[in-house]
Design a protein around this motif. Structure first.
Motif, short mmCIF file in Angstrom:
data_model
loop_
_atom_site.label_atom_id
_atom_site.label_comp_id
_atom_site.label_asym_id
_atom_site.label_seq_id
_atom_site.Cartn_x
_atom_site.Cartn_y
_atom_site.Cartn_z
N ILE A 34 0.67 -1.00 0.09
CA ILE A 34 0.13 0.28 0.32
C ILE A 34 0.67 1.68 0.08
N THR A 35 2.37 1.22 0.37
CA THR A 35 2.52 2.93 1.03
C THR A 35 3.18 3.48 -0.65
N LEU A 146 -4.04 10.31 2.63
CA LEU A 146 -3.80 11.54 2.84
C LEU A 146 -2.50 12.55 2.89
N VAL A 147 -1.62 11.81 4.23
CA VAL A 147 -0.27 12.14 4.21
C VAL A 147 0.14 11.94 3.22
N LEU A 177 15.87 15.64 3.99
CA LEU A 177 16.21 14.78 5.16
C LEU A 177 15.63 14.80 6.57
N ILE A 178 15.45 16.11 6.77
CA ILE A 178 14.24 16.26 7.93
C ILE A 178 12.78 16.33 7.21
N GLY A 179 12.92 16.77 6.35
CA GLY A 179 11.43 16.59 5.79
C GLY A 179 10.47 15.29 5.43
N GLY A 180 11.56 14.13 5.24
CA GLY A 180 11.38 12.83 4.88
C GLY A 180 10.98 12.29 6.07
N LEU A 184 7.77 10.26 7.42
CA LEU A 184 7.74 9.09 8.40
C LEU A 184 7.70 8.59 9.66
N GLY A 185 7.31 10.08 10.84
CA GLY A 185 7.24 10.03 12.04
C GLY A 185 5.63 9.99 12.23
#
Length: 245
Positions: A34-35, A146-147, A177-180, A184-185
């Motif tokens: 799914i991801t 959505l995310v 990288l911080i946004g990614g 994930l968080g």
């Protein structure tokens, strides 16, 4: 990598629905995670159209999985369920809870991020009715979709053709990288909250199951106890009658 414009072509609606039909069948038989699909929809079609098309795809894929699971060997499915503590609790709860409670439990199960084919097998074998199954699938999968589509569509707006190109184009790779990591968080937090809520929602099912097993244990251990007691009472009554005569 292929740009969004190249995949859309002259009539994007036709491409979206053809793509969605192929993806629905592929997901329904369990060939794609799914991801990855969420990222593809957001990257290629943008947040709004991508999210809508993804949710329609998952509804059809869940329906395909539902009918496949109905014809799967129940003995094999029971083995899979018994090997997973959460799946075992969910099955007990679904078999003994109200319809509204069933919608909540199935939605939390979907939100928890369990593998899509495994979820279809478990939920179908638990006897979830099709309307409940489809509604809860819609509610449970929407937040994650959505995310994921938002993050991937935001990355695609940079004009990058793929992830590697995105990193090369970025003038601030550290921020990328911080946004990614934050994305994930958020997904990990959604998973944690959903699984915690699912555990609480099925906690009553554990207590109810243990109580029923305790009640059934004495009868299983001595099934003839009641009949022996009745026979003994009958013999005593007959002896008292003979003495009175």
């Amino acid at each position: 990598g292929v740009s969004r414009a190249e995949l859309w072509g002259r009539d994007p609606s036709i491409v979206i629905w053809m793509w969605s039909a192929i993806m629905a069948v592929t997901l329904g038989v369990g060939l794609l995670p799914i991801t990855t699909t969420n990222v593809l929809y957001g990257w290629v079609y943008g947040w709004g159209p991508g999210c809508f098309a993804a949710m329609c795809t998952y509804q059809v894929a869940a329906l395909i999985g539902y009918f496949i699971a109905r014809h799967t060997s129940h003995a094999r499915v029971d083995t899979l369920i018994e090997e997973d503590d959460t799946a075992r609790r969910v099955r007990w709860a679904l078999l003994h809870q109200s319809r509204g409670r069933a919608v909540l439990i199935v939605a939390l199960w979907r939100l928890s991020g369990f593998p899509f084919p495994f979820s279809n097998l478990v939920l179908t074998s638990c006897g979830v009715r099709l309307p409940t199954y489809q509604l809860a699938t819609l509610v449970g999968m929407l937040p994650r979709v959505l995310v994921a589509t938002f993050v991937s569509s935001t990355a695609a707006r940079t004009g990058a053709r793929d992830i590697v190109d995105l990193v090369r184009r970025s003038q601030h790779p550290v921020l990328l990288l911080i946004g990614g990591a934050l994305a994930l968080g958020v997904l990990a937090m959604i998973t944690y909250i959903a699984r915690t809520a699912l555990q609480r929602a099925t906690a009553d099912a554990d207590a109810d199951r243990d109580a029923r097993q305790r009640d059934a244990a004495p009868q299983a251990a001595d099934p003839g106890a009641d009949s022996d007691g009745e026979n003994a009472g009958a013999r005593d009554g007959a002896g008292r009658t003979q003495k009175a005569d």
